[in-house]
Design a protein around this motif. Sequence first.
Motif, mmCIF file in Angstrom:
data_model
loop_
_atom_site.group_PDB
_atom_site.id
_atom_site.type_symbol
_atom_site.label_atom_id
_atom_site.label_comp_id
_atom_site.label_asym_id
_atom_site.label_seq_id
_atom_site.Cartn_x
_atom_site.Cartn_y
_atom_site.Cartn_z
ATOM 1 N N ASN A 1 1.918 4.862 0.976
ATOM 2 C CA ASN A 1 1.707 5.903 1.983
ATOM 3 C C ASN A 1 2.030 7.260 1.360
ATOM 4 N N ASN B 1 -1.715 -0.630 -4.433
ATOM 5 C CA ASN B 1 -2.823 -0.090 -3.660
ATOM 6 C C ASN B 1 -3.569 -1.147 -2.856
ATOM 7 N N ASP B 2 -3.040 -2.353 -2.780
ATOM 8 C CA ASP B 2 -3.663 -3.386 -1.957
ATOM 9 C C ASP B 2 -3.412 -3.111 -0.481
ATOM 10 N N LEU B 3 -4.138 -3.822 0.353
ATOM 11 C CA LEU B 3 -4.033 -3.613 1.797
ATOM 12 C C LEU B 3 -2.642 -3.977 2.314
ATOM 13 N N PRO B 4 -2.154 -3.253 3.322
ATOM 14 C CA PRO B 4 -0.815 -3.542 3.874
ATOM 15 C C PRO B 4 -0.857 -4.721 4.843
ATOM 16 N N THR B 5 -1.218 -5.893 4.338
ATOM 17 C CA THR B 5 -1.360 -7.053 5.212
ATOM 18 C C THR B 5 -0.025 -7.480 5.821
ATOM 19 N N ASP B 6 1.095 -7.215 5.149
ATOM 20 C CA ASP B 6 2.404 -7.516 5.743
ATOM 21 C C ASP B 6 2.619 -6.682 7.006
ATOM 22 N N THR B 7 2.352 -5.400 6.907
ATOM 23 C CA THR B 7 2.515 -4.509 8.057
ATOM 24 C C THR B 7 1.558 -4.876 9.190
ATOM 25 N N TRP C 1 -9.588 -7.081 8.396
ATOM 26 C CA TRP C 1 -8.254 -7.189 8.989
ATOM 27 C C TRP C 1 -8.151 -6.362 10.262
ATOM 28 N N LYS D 1 -2.748 -14.303 5.635
ATOM 29 C CA LYS D 1 -2.214 -13.420 4.581
ATOM 30 C C LYS D 1 -1.701 -14.255 3.406
ATOM 31 N N MET E 1 0.847 -1.189 0.000
ATOM 32 C CA MET E 1 0.000 0.000 0.000
ATOM 33 C C MET E 1 0.888 1.246 0.000
ATOM 34 N N ARG F 1 -10.368 -4.181 4.536
ATOM 35 C CA ARG F 1 -9.639 -3.484 5.609
ATOM 36 C C ARG F 1 -10.362 -3.621 6.937
#
Length: 291
Positions: A3, A272-278, A91, A132, A1, A88
Amino acid sequence: MINYNPKDWFTFIFRIHKADTVRKLFPMFIALSIYSAIVAWLELSFWKLSANSEVKNISLMHGLLGFVISLLLVFRTNTAYDRWWEGRRQWGTLVNSCRNLAIKLQAMLPAGNTEARAFFRVMIPNYAFGLKNHLRKLYKAEEMEALPEGQPPLDLSKHVPNQLATRILQKIADLQREGQLTGDQLIVLNNELQSFTEVCGACERIQSTPIPFSYSVFIKKFIFFYIMTMPFGYVFSLGYLIIPMVVFIFFVLASLELIAEEIEDPFGFDANDLPTDTISNNIRKHVGELL
């Protein structure tokens, strides 16, 4: 994603990043420019059509259909954004459930049971990483912490999040049978464990149910024919200026469709996908602090 600072207008306008639709559509810009130039040359120089030619009336069609294509693209974009936002929210629910489960276990488990705390400190974040990777259909063993001693390896050919949730629940049930948790405490913890599966199911629903094929194909065909017929009618009033106008209108319409395609499945690797790693790393950090 990505920022970014939403107030930094000039950076947005003049910077082209990897998610920018200009980069993806640039070959089409070149093709449309050549096509529009050929149509303009044929009508103005080769066929030498007059401004009273019936071909000029084709532009009336674009005026009538402009409102229709706008409605279609607005609906398409809103639908895709709803899917992104729902992902979002799910999650966010997973983050809260992991924290609540860790807080309750820390409070309920006997002070001397460090083994159980170590188990949950590993397995709760592993569920987030497992979900994830499951949604991305790409299992990365190096991201997940080693399973606690005595735990058999995961079967990657089966549903990994379900396996992890089952082991967490089995451990809690074992603690209850050993008398370290009461039946009432087991009921309280079950609410958090149930939300794990509910989040997983909701994310799978978003991922496995794209916009209907016929609707997506219709929008693409509509944009294509709308743009390809535009030079025929407007060339009489714009001349060769029809070239940048067609390119710009295509940029606007096609970009909306590309953005919708990118965000309707928000669990992948697109910019622009969700920051699932973070989010997964934050879960690991917060659960580690609690347990």
